[in-house]
Design an enzyme around this catalytic site. Sequence first.
Site, PDB file in Angstrom:
ATOM      1  CB  CYS A 216      -0.934  -0.027   1.193  1.00 46.82           C
ATOM      2  SG  CYS A 216      -1.764  -1.619   1.333  1.00 46.82           S
TER       3      CYS A 216
ATOM      4  CG  HIS B  61      -3.568   2.618   0.851  1.00 45.43           C
ATOM      5  ND1 HIS B  61      -3.805   1.961  -0.335  1.00 45.43           N
ATOM      6  CD2 HIS B  61      -3.843   1.713   1.841  1.00 45.43           C
ATOM      7  CE1 HIS B  61      -4.191   0.724  -0.074  1.00 45.43           C
ATOM      8  NE2 HIS B  61      -4.224   0.550   1.231  1.00 45.43           N
TER       9      HIS B  61
ATOM     10  CG  ASN C 186      -6.983  -1.989  -0.246  1.00 48.23           C
ATOM     11  OD1 ASN C 186      -6.056  -1.829  -1.048  1.00 48.23           O
ATOM     12  ND2 ASN C 186      -6.789  -2.008   1.048  1.00 48.23           N
TER      13      ASN C 186
END
Lengths: 82, 343
Positions: B114, B268, B298
């Site tokens: 990430c 993120h 995600n």
Amino acid sequence: MNATQFLAALHELFDVRAGTIHKDSVLQDIPGWSSMTFIGLIAMLDEEFGVRIAPGTILRCHTVEDLMDEVIADSKPAMMAA
Amino acid sequence: MQAILKAIEYYLPPRILDNPQLCEIAPNWSPQKIQSKTGIQERRISEEEELSSDLAVKAVTKLFESGACKPEDIDYLMLCTQSPDYFLPTTACLLQHRLGLRTSCGALDFNLGCSGFIYGLGMAKGLIETGQATNVLVVTAETYTKFITPTDMSVRALFGDASAATLITAQEPFDGSVPAIGPFVYGTDGRGAKNLIVQTGGMRKPVAGFASGGGDEDADEHVLTPPTLYMNGPEIFLFTLDAVPDLVAGICNRAGITFDDVDLFVFHQANEYMLRHLRDKIEIPPDRFYVSMSHCGNTVSSTIPIALKEAHKAGRLKTGDRVMLIGFGVGYSWGATMLRWAM
């Protein structure tokens, strides 16, 4: 923080009817308990009560009252400093 | 010369996993509940034979087709992935050939999740501003869904597959007082490694079954256990509560700015619920905090370039805007930088 405030915050988090959650309710038996509400619980404790309780500590709490004791213990130094 | 972010394109595989489909697996969940707790409506799932390299080729091809650059312009390719095609060779080397990049092009993979896009920007800036490269492709590509057990809702509801291709190029500074990319703040804490991990498949725990049984399920001394993603969501969340406010303060301090100097904050895109909490905790104005994950979930290292692309398409970014980028997650690893928007 008192028990009424704490229970109200839990009812809001779990989106359950008033009177569903009591001090002696088993934490992980609260309707809607899941990995997502677990994260929500950490967020709520941080936001509403200014404490960061480790997930392992939360999982060791059997009842709502056990968790409340942890929150009180964790927020004590700040309360004393204030 | 200074490094600028010139163009972004991204690619999502076509197969959709939406919230009603997820609820068929986990009947105690509802589509509305998943939406409200994650901010995600659907995620994209790569096909069995569709690897990170395939997603990367699609994203980079879109970049070439957009006219931002040509294959022969690229003199450095870096691929951020934790789901490479092989241990070796480097997936970026395969991409050099498949994309028709010149053989004088540098290529490397780097293994971050990430935080990876921030680190990629940092390395690209370093290569360009030390005269080592002129046009750097920073490609992020993941197929995390191949690591996910179908019934593990804690991760299945969150992650989707994607690739993003970002062109970083050398250009004369258009505003000498502010770098187009930078400064940077980085951070690492390996104590969190166990909280987001694929334990098998590496040298510590090679996948059982392949060596002695050759994948034959009858070879019962080994059970075939595919590499599986484990995430301790509550621990990760607690980590973000500790790390991200300090990271935001750190980049403000290093850049000598306040929130008033930032036109858009792009974090993120881990989980919208978590993002909203962080936003309120750090007291970032909601109208300058960009979230774009409902259509793809995600996507690990691709979330920031996807959000930047969507913000640009939505008219939320104009040339010269200052954008704060914040990456955090698996490792634990985190990083932050500032962009002067140049598109």
